[in-house]
Design a protein around this motif. Structure first.
Motif, PDB file in Angstrom:
ATOM      1  N   ASP A  48     -40.839  34.167  -2.880  1.00 32.77           N
ATOM      2  CA  ASP A  48     -41.676  34.099  -1.682  1.00 32.77           C
ATOM      3  C   ASP A  48     -41.119  35.021  -0.610  1.00 32.77           C
ATOM      4  OD1 ASP A  48     -43.393  32.176  -2.724  1.00 32.77           O
ATOM      5  OD2 ASP A  48     -42.415  30.494  -1.708  1.00 32.77           O
ATOM      6  N   TYR A  49     -42.003  35.539   0.225  1.00 32.16           N
ATOM      7  CA  TYR A  49     -41.603  36.306   1.405  1.00 32.16           C
ATOM      8  C   TYR A  49     -41.708  35.394   2.611  1.00 32.16           C
ATOM      9  CZ  TYR A  49     -41.524  40.716  -1.089  1.00 32.16           C
ATOM     10  OH  TYR A  49     -41.206  41.726  -1.947  1.00 32.16           O
ATOM     11  N   HIS A  88     -42.011  31.180   8.600  1.00 35.73           N
ATOM     12  CA  HIS A  88     -43.364  31.196   8.051  1.00 35.73           C
ATOM     13  C   HIS A  88     -43.364  31.981   6.753  1.00 35.73           C
ATOM     14  CE1 HIS A  88     -47.745  31.210   8.323  1.00 35.73           C
ATOM     15  NE2 HIS A  88     -47.743  32.506   8.155  1.00 35.73           N
ATOM     16  N   LYS A  89     -44.158  31.539   5.776  1.00 37.71           N
ATOM     17  CA  LYS A  89     -44.332  32.336   4.565  1.00 37.71           C
ATOM     18  C   LYS A  89     -45.384  33.407   4.821  1.00 37.71           C
ATOM     19  CE  LYS A  89     -45.146  30.035   0.776  1.00 37.71           C
ATOM     20  NZ  LYS A  89     -45.307  29.053  -0.328  1.00 37.71           N
ATOM     21  N   VAL A  90     -45.183  34.582   4.220  1.00 39.59           N
ATOM     22  CA  VAL A  90     -46.154  35.675   4.329  1.00 39.59           C
ATOM     23  C   VAL A  90     -46.398  36.245   2.935  1.00 39.59           C
ATOM     24  CG1 VAL A  90     -45.580  36.283   6.714  1.00 39.59           C
ATOM     25  CG2 VAL A  90     -44.363  37.394   4.843  1.00 39.59           C
ATOM     26  N   SER A  91     -47.523  36.906   2.780  1.00 47.54           N
ATOM     27  CA  SER A  91     -47.836  37.534   1.498  1.00 47.54           C
ATOM     28  C   SER A  91     -46.959  38.777   1.318  1.00 47.54           C
ATOM     29  CB  SER A  91     -49.307  37.933   1.450  1.00 47.54           C
ATOM     30  OG  SER A  91     -49.554  39.015   2.327  1.00 47.54           O
ATOM     31  N   PRO A  92     -46.776  39.206   0.068  1.00 47.31           N
ATOM     32  CA  PRO A  92     -46.026  40.452  -0.151  1.00 47.31           C
ATOM     33  C   PRO A  92     -46.660  41.635   0.564  1.00 47.31           C
ATOM     34  CG  PRO A  92     -46.293  39.272  -2.217  1.00 47.31           C
ATOM     35  CD  PRO A  92     -47.129  38.557  -1.190  1.00 47.31           C
ATOM     36  N   GLU A  93     -47.980  41.663   0.616  1.00 48.08           N
ATOM     37  CA  GLU A  93     -48.682  42.759   1.303  1.00 48.08           C
ATOM     38  C   GLU A  93     -48.414  42.737   2.803  1.00 48.08           C
ATOM     39  OE1 GLU A  93     -50.437  41.684  -2.470  1.00 48.08           O
ATOM     40  OE2 GLU A  93     -50.274  40.449  -0.681  1.00 48.08           O
ATOM     41  N   GLU A  94     -48.445  41.556   3.397  1.00 49.41           N
ATOM     42  CA  GLU A  94     -48.167  41.443   4.832  1.00 49.41           C
ATOM     43  C   GLU A  94     -46.712  41.806   5.130  1.00 49.41           C
ATOM     44  OE1 GLU A  94     -48.415  38.230   8.502  1.00 49.41           O
ATOM     45  OE2 GLU A  94     -49.274  37.696   6.566  1.00 49.41           O
ATOM     46  N   GLU A 127     -44.795  43.909   3.394  1.00 51.65           N
ATOM     47  CA  GLU A 127     -44.669  45.362   3.262  1.00 51.65           C
ATOM     48  C   GLU A 127     -45.278  46.082   4.465  1.00 51.65           C
ATOM     49  OE1 GLU A 127     -43.555  48.967   2.170  1.00 51.65           O
ATOM     50  OE2 GLU A 127     -42.938  47.148   1.131  1.00 51.65           O
TER      51      GLU A 127
END
Length: 84
Positions: A41-42, A52-58, A60
């Motif tokens: 997880d990011y 907070h968790k974020v998507s890999p795209e967010e 990057e």
């Protein structure tokens, strides 16, 4: 400056702790503020806490914007204790 910076979770530890990595820097942080977290997880990290968790795209996109603004290196030096 102390901005929240995205990093990937590389290990989970006892006591709501985890290890995150970014640009070769590893740091032990608290994940107590998050309900669920898994390796891979990011998360946004600020002063030793995953906020907070974020998507890999967010993640990057955020890192790219920080690099373009010239603040990524500064933040990496701060979280590594000046060794980046």
């Amino acid at each position: 400056m102390c901005l929240a910076i995205p990093a990937i979770v590389t290990a989970l530890e006892d006591g709501d702790m985890a290890v995150v990595a970014l640009e070769g820097i590893k740091k032990r942080i608290s994940v107590a503020l998050l309900d669920e977290i898994e390796v891979g997880d990011y998360v946004l990290v600020h002063v030793g806490y995953a906020l907070h968790k974020v998507s890999p795209e967010e993640a990057e996109r955020t890192l790219q914007l920080m690099a373009e603004a010239g603040i990524l290196k500064e933040e990496l030096e701060e979280i590594s204790g000046g060794a980046a």
